[in-house]
Every structure is written in structure tokens, then in C-alpha cells.
Design an enzyme around this catalytic site. Sequence first.
Site, short mmCIF file in Angstrom:
data_model
loop_
_atom_site.label_atom_id
_atom_site.label_comp_id
_atom_site.label_asym_id
_atom_site.label_seq_id
_atom_site.Cartn_x
_atom_site.Cartn_y
_atom_site.Cartn_z
N ASP A 87 3.43 -57.36 -67.77
CA ASP A 87 2.61 -56.33 -68.42
C ASP A 87 2.93 -56.36 -69.92
O ASP A 87 3.94 -56.92 -70.34
CB ASP A 87 2.89 -54.94 -67.84
N ASN A 118 -4.74 -59.60 -62.92
CA ASN A 118 -5.24 -58.24 -62.75
C ASN A 118 -5.40 -57.48 -64.05
O ASN A 118 -6.24 -56.57 -64.13
CB ASN A 118 -4.26 -57.49 -61.82
N TYR A 123 -17.54 -55.08 -70.50
CA TYR A 123 -16.79 -55.12 -69.24
C TYR A 123 -17.61 -55.81 -68.14
O TYR A 123 -17.10 -56.67 -67.42
CB TYR A 123 -16.45 -53.68 -68.84
N LYS A 172 -16.54 -59.21 -66.20
CA LYS A 172 -16.28 -59.24 -64.75
C LYS A 172 -17.23 -60.20 -64.03
O LYS A 172 -16.84 -60.86 -63.06
CB LYS A 172 -16.37 -57.83 -64.17
N ILE A 201 -11.46 -46.69 -58.30
CA ILE A 201 -10.18 -46.45 -57.64
C ILE A 201 -9.40 -45.45 -58.48
O ILE A 201 -9.43 -45.51 -59.72
CB ILE A 201 -9.37 -47.77 -57.53
N THR A 259 -6.86 -44.63 -60.36
CA THR A 259 -5.71 -45.15 -61.09
C THR A 259 -5.43 -44.31 -62.34
O THR A 259 -4.67 -44.74 -63.20
CB THR A 259 -5.91 -46.62 -61.49
N1 LIG Z 1 -9.46 -48.54 -61.34
C1 LIG Z 1 -10.66 -48.93 -61.03
O1 LIG Z 1 -11.53 -48.11 -60.67
C2 LIG Z 1 -11.04 -50.38 -61.09
C3 LIG Z 1 -12.20 -50.81 -60.45
C4 LIG Z 1 -12.55 -52.15 -60.48
C5 LIG Z 1 -11.74 -53.05 -61.15
N2 LIG Z 1 -10.63 -52.61 -61.78
C6 LIG Z 1 -9.84 -53.62 -62.49
O2 LIG Z 1 -8.52 -53.60 -61.99
C7 LIG Z 1 -7.61 -53.99 -63.02
C8 LIG Z 1 -6.54 -52.92 -63.16
O3 LIG Z 1 -7.18 -51.69 -63.48
P1 LIG Z 1 -6.42 -50.31 -63.34
O4 LIG Z 1 -7.42 -49.29 -63.00
O5 LIG Z 1 -5.20 -50.47 -62.49
O6 LIG Z 1 -6.01 -50.09 -64.87
P2 LIG Z 1 -4.77 -49.31 -65.49
O7 LIG Z 1 -5.20 -48.98 -66.87
O8 LIG Z 1 -4.28 -48.24 -64.59
O9 LIG Z 1 -3.64 -50.45 -65.57
C9 LIG Z 1 -3.86 -51.60 -66.33
C10 LIG Z 1 -2.53 -52.26 -66.65
O10 LIG Z 1 -2.83 -53.42 -67.44
C11 LIG Z 1 -1.95 -53.42 -68.55
N3 LIG Z 1 -2.54 -54.15 -69.68
C12 LIG Z 1 -3.53 -53.73 -70.52
N4 LIG Z 1 -3.75 -54.67 -71.45
C13 LIG Z 1 -2.89 -55.69 -71.18
C14 LIG Z 1 -2.63 -56.95 -71.79
N5 LIG Z 1 -3.29 -57.36 -72.88
N6 LIG Z 1 -1.70 -57.75 -71.24
C15 LIG Z 1 -1.01 -57.36 -70.15
N7 LIG Z 1 -1.18 -56.18 -69.54
C16 LIG Z 1 -2.12 -55.36 -70.06
C17 LIG Z 1 -1.69 -51.96 -68.88
O11 LIG Z 1 -0.50 -51.80 -69.62
C18 LIG Z 1 -1.61 -51.36 -67.48
O12 LIG Z 1 -0.29 -51.42 -66.97
C19 LIG Z 1 -8.46 -54.20 -64.27
O13 LIG Z 1 -8.77 -55.56 -64.41
C20 LIG Z 1 -9.71 -53.38 -63.97
O14 LIG Z 1 -10.82 -53.86 -64.68
C21 LIG Z 1 -10.24 -51.31 -61.77
#
Ligand SMILES: NC(=O)c1ccc[n+]([C@@H]2O[C@H](COP(=O)([O-])OP(=O)(O)OC[C@H]3O[C@@H](n4cnc5c(N)ncnc54)[C@H](O)[C@@H]3O)[C@@H](O)[C@H]2O)c1
Length: 247
Positions: A35, A88, A154, A158, A187, A189
Site C-alpha cells: 500500500d 486491487n 473510473y 475499469k 461494497i 468500505t
Molecule cells: N468499494 C466498492 O464499492 C468498490 C466497488 C467496485 C470496485 N472497487 C475497487 O476495489 C478496489 C479497492 O477499493 P476500496 O473500496 O477497498 O477502496 P479503499 O479506498 O477503501 O482502499 C483503497 C486502498 O488503496 C490504497 N491506495 C490508493 N492509492 C494507492 C496507490 N497509488 N498505491 C498503492 N495503494 C494505493 C489506499 O491507501 C487504500 O488502502 C479499487 O480498485 C476499487 O476501484 C471498489
Amino acid sequence: MLNEKVALVTGAAAGLGRSIAECYAKNGARVVVADINDEPGEETVRRITEAGGTAAYFHTDSSSEQENAALVAFAVDTFGRLDIACNNAGIAPPSTPLAEVPTELWRRTLSIDLDGVFFGIKAQIPAMLGNGGGTIVNMASILGQVGFLGLGPYVAAKHAVIGLTKQIAVDYAAQGIRAIAIGPAFIKTGLEKALDPDSRAALDSSHPVGRMGEPDEVGEVVAAVSSDTWSFVNGAYLPIDGGYLSR
Ligand SMILES: NC(=O)c1ccc[n+]([C@@H]2O[C@H](COP(=O)([O-])OP(=O)(O)OC[C@H]3O[C@@H](n4cnc5c(N)ncnc54)[C@H](O)[C@@H]3O)[C@@H](O)[C@H]2O)c1
């Protein structure tokens, strides 16, 4: 299920990445937690270790080609090999009509959400080829299949992640590499905490199941699809969306 496997997860300090890292570890993998945010990344390692698993943290900015290469080198140096990688890390840009998206915002979103996946793949594949193959799980989204008001950069990233996933299968299946794109709907989060009750209700009801997902409903599935029992699934997009795309 994942005994003897070595896995890395980017963006594993929070949200889905943390759940995926914990689910990998729970299923027997040794896990590299990557991270850009160190303290919560190390907290993910602590949580895994306290639960009896094995994990190590490595600071990684996923938008950097060099840092993705260093992450893979760390995984191989620390645990001897790389079998599974979950790309991720991602960000969601502020909602903006497409024609008003500043170029800087476009580039920043694509640099993490798309370039980051490409740089990950580029570093991970040679390491996996060195031990006869591996599995790459790329974090896409329902928004890799459909558009969403105001989220142009975004949505573009994706969709491209799903394309890259297919390309891994075409280029590397014969050499033992498997790739899957994961498509969560909304989700819980953290984003939902900022929503007012009306917006929250609207988001819940946009899913046929009537609610948003829980992080472990993604983490558990990612751990399962990363195991060798899914050996003939390659280049696929897997929705984890409570029926969102089925309407
Ligand atoms: N939460 C949702 O509803 C959802 C739905 C579909 C897809 N996603 C995808 O799932 C993945 C995770 O999303 P999330 O909801 O857990 O997000 P989140 O913001 O809770 O966590 C994201 C993590 O990525 C880290 N991060 C950000 N930029 C970074 C970088 N340049 N290098 C390394 N780490 C970095 C952040 O520090 C954080 O720990 C993403 O790719 C998001 O697009 C999320």
C-alpha cells in the site's frame, strides 16, 4: 486451499484489499501486503499475524512501474516465489461530467486504476513464469461493464482492466498463467459512511438484493478463485454484485 502459495495484494491497507489479504492468509497463503499508506498497511499485517497467518508489508505506490517491480522482488526475496497477485489498489475520482473532467484528474485516476494494473502485471508475470505459472486477479468493478453518472475516468479505467485481463489469458495461458477480473458492485468500505439516509437507501436499492456488499463477500470469493480448483477459468469477468448487472 492456498497452502504453500505466496500472494501479494496492492491497496491492502483498507477496504477490499485488507479483506482479500486476510482471506488469502486465512486460507494458508503467505501474503505480501502492499500500500502507499504505511501505518494501516502494517496494521493489516498485524491482524493477519495475530490470527495465526504469515504476512509482510511493503510500501508501494501502484502508479509507479519501479515500485511494482520492487514489490515483486520483495515477495520473491521474502517468501521465495510469487504464485498469486491481486492488483486491487484504486481510487474513485470526484463525480464530474465527462467534458468537464480536468486532464490532471483523468491522468491521476488512470495512473493508479489502469497504469498501476499494467505495471503490476508487467512485473508479476516474469516472476510467475519462473515458477511454472500463477494467478493474477485484477480488481475491476461493475463499472467495467456499464457507465455511471459522473465517473468517466473510473469507468474507462475499469473497462480497460477487464480488457487487460483477457489479454493476459491470450498471451500467457499456454505458460500457466491465469487471470480473472473481479466486478464488485457497491461494497461497504467506508464511502457509505458519508452518505445521507436517502442516498444510502437509493444505493442499497440499486442492487436487486437490496443492500450493498460486505468486504468479506469479495475477499472470500477472491481467495477461492485464486486457488487451483479454478484452473480452467481464464480471462473471465466475475461479477460480485448482488444482481446489480442482472436487471
Ligand atoms: N468499494 C466498492 O464499492 C468498490 C466497488 C467496485 C470496485 N472497487 C475497487 O476495489 C478496489 C479497492 O477499493 P476500496 O473500496 O477497498 O477502496 P479503499 O479506498 O477503501 O482502499 C483503497 C486502498 O488503496 C490504497 N491506495 C490508493 N492509492 C494507492 C496507490 N497509488 N498505491 C498503492 N495503494 C494505493 C489506499 O491507501 C487504500 O488502502 C479499487 O480498485 C476499487 O476501484 C471498489
